[in-house]
Design an enzyme around this catalytic site. Structure first.
Site, short mmCIF file in Angstrom:
data_model
loop_
_atom_site.label_atom_id
_atom_site.label_comp_id
_atom_site.label_asym_id
_atom_site.label_seq_id
_atom_site.Cartn_x
_atom_site.Cartn_y
_atom_site.Cartn_z
CG HIS A 262 -1.67 -1.20 1.49
ND1 HIS A 262 -2.15 -1.54 2.75
CD2 HIS A 262 -2.07 -2.19 0.65
CE1 HIS A 262 -2.80 -2.69 2.67
NE2 HIS A 262 -2.77 -3.11 1.41
CE1 TYR B 148 2.19 1.04 8.50
CE2 TYR B 148 1.31 0.20 10.56
CZ TYR B 148 1.57 0.04 9.22
OH TYR B 148 1.21 -1.12 8.59
#
Length: 483
Positions: A71, A134
């Site tokens: 992604h 993240y």
């Protein structure tokens, strides 16, 4: 499996531009371990962009072989492992020459990686109970998912050598259905917005960026910079750069009550609105300055000379510069004696020469002409070379000249005698007229911008080419009229 302890903090470049792998110091003993996962000051010193994270996400994966991706999201990510171990795979899905470049690495808690916007991210867990974290610099939303770019984990071109074959790994149905590289539409870069697109510099910027889909142009009718609501209504997340070529430039009119208000509104208040927007959204702001921020008493005016404006116009430009300089990512481009498409001094002199007029022209103001095509080229150079942020003088190069010197050269190039131009002092020229004070010396040294690799064209050469082009355009227009 415990991470490697006591590695020095270090950055390692990868084959994908902007993707950097970091070794992180991990300190441990019999109780466990501790690390500074992201420490802004130290990471900036290593060259990590100050990307401004706003959200922290954690992906927990129960079993080894869990595989996620590929992604590419419309934001930057700083990725690390909290516990466990992963095989990471990254593919450049951005528009440009590095499209399709691949990098893979095993990561444990002693490593982290920075992934720029548009680079596809995927990982496969190598241990049970792996947590993958993240830091991202935009807030996730359902709308943002429509801007993702995807690549199939099994793409033959990327040829990622997954440690656990995909037919034995845990994948989602969505990830299995993503396209191959040949069918991927690359993620376009963020956009550049050029303001003041109908002015002399704006038209030169249109020419410089002609045909580039990621550059937008706006006039005051499109976006009123003095209206904070108009700025607030734009989705600035999609922009990386604002070039502010909009300005109030009626030097003499600025001395009137109405002109003073207009000059402050456009040259200062509007710039403050732009600066607030640029700082909030981490956008690079390019702002155009003027020699009028100085009083003209020095032999030349380096970029760091303190402001000393003489009139209202110069005062507003100095104030606008001070505001623009607050933006962390800014280029203030200071120029003088601008010549471009539209009404200007050179065209006026050429018209007078053609009609046989013998003008009186100021001969005690000294400087260099600056042609808008060169300002546009200089701006593009600063942005594309990623020159250090700050203020840069940008004029054409060559010997200093007075307005009278330039007028005489225009007459010569127009086939008229240079002595048709009479030199007069500024005081004589403006005697009895309502006029703003002007700096007598507008020389701006060019050492700083030359040090970035940009070489401004010679002013005399540009003047000759400009007049030749204007003459050719005039003949072409006349021919069309006859037809």
């Amino acid at each position: 499996m415990a991470p490697e302890f006591s590695k020095p903090l270090a950055a390692r470049p990868t084959p994908i531009p902007g993707v950097v792998l970091y070794d992180l110091p991990v300190h441990g003993d019999n109780r466990g371990w501790f690390k500074e996962n992201w420490q802004r000051e130290k990471m900036l010193a290593l060259g990590l962009p100050d990307f401004g994270p706003v959200q922290n996400n954690i992906s927990f994966n129960e079993s080894a072989g869990t595989t996620r991706g590929i992604h590419a999201e419309p934001w930057d990510k700083y990725i690390s492992v909290a516990t466990g171990r992963i095989f990471g795979a990254w593919v450049d899905l951005r528009e440009g020459p590095s499209f399709g470049a691949v990098f893979t690495a095993e990561l444990d808690p002693s490593q982290a990686i920075f992934i720029p916007r548009g680079v596809g991210n995927a990982f496969q867990t190598l241990e049970d109970n792996t947590a993958y974290t993240y830091l991202v610099n935009d807030h996730w939303s359902a709308d943002a998912q429509g801007q993702y770019t995807f690549l199939n984990l099994a793409d033959e071109t990327a040829a990622i050598d997954w440690p656990i074959p995909l037919d034995r790994a845990e994948l989602s149905d969505k990830d299995k259905a993503h396209p191959r590289l040949a069918d991927v539409v690359p993620m376009a870069p963020k956009k550049t917005l050029v303001l003041g697109a109908d002015g002399q510099l704006g038209r030169a910027l249109r020419a410089a960026y002609d045909g580039e889909a990621n550059v937008e142009f706006a006039t005051r009718a499109d976006l009123d910079l003095t209206d904070p609501a108009a700025l607030a209504g734009r989705n600035w997340k999609n922009y990386s750069t604002i070039i502010n070529a909009a300005a109030y430039t009626a030097v003499d009119d600025a001395e009137s009550p109405a002109g003073r208000a207009a000059a402050w509104a456009i040259n200062v208040s509007a710039v403050a609105n732009l600066a607030r927007t640029a700082a909030e959204h981490r956008i690079t702001l390019v702002h155009i300055s003027s020699d009028y921020v100085f009083d003209g008493t020095a032999a030349e005016h380096p970029e760091d000379e303190p402001f000393s404006p003489l009139g209202v116009y110069g005062q507003t430009k100095a104030a606008g510069d001070a505001v623009a300089a607050v933006v962390p990512a800014h280029y203030i481009v200071r120029t003088s004696w601008v010549i471009g498409e539209g009404n200007n001094f050179v065209r006026t002199m050429a018209s007078l020469a053609e009609r046989g007029v013998k003008p009186a022209v100021v001969d005690d103001q000294i400087g260099r002409l600056t042609f808008t095509e060169d300002i546009a080229a200089g701006i593009r150079h600063l942005l594309e070379s990623r020159a250090p942020y700050g203020t840069y003088n940008l004029t054409n190069d060559g010997e200093p000249a007075s307005w009278a010197d330039i007028a005489r050269r225009v007459y010569e190039l127009s086939g008229r005698p240079a002595d048709a131009v009479t030199g007069v002092s500024t005081e004589q020229y403006f005697a009895g007229k309502a006029a703003a004070p002007r700096p007598l010396n507008s020389m701006l040294p060019l050492d700083k911008i030359k040090a970035t690799g940009f070489t401004p064209a010679n002013a005399a050469d540009r003047l000759a080419a400009y007049l030749a082009g204007s003459a050719a355009a005039g003949k072409s227009s006349a021919a069309r009229g006859m037809g």
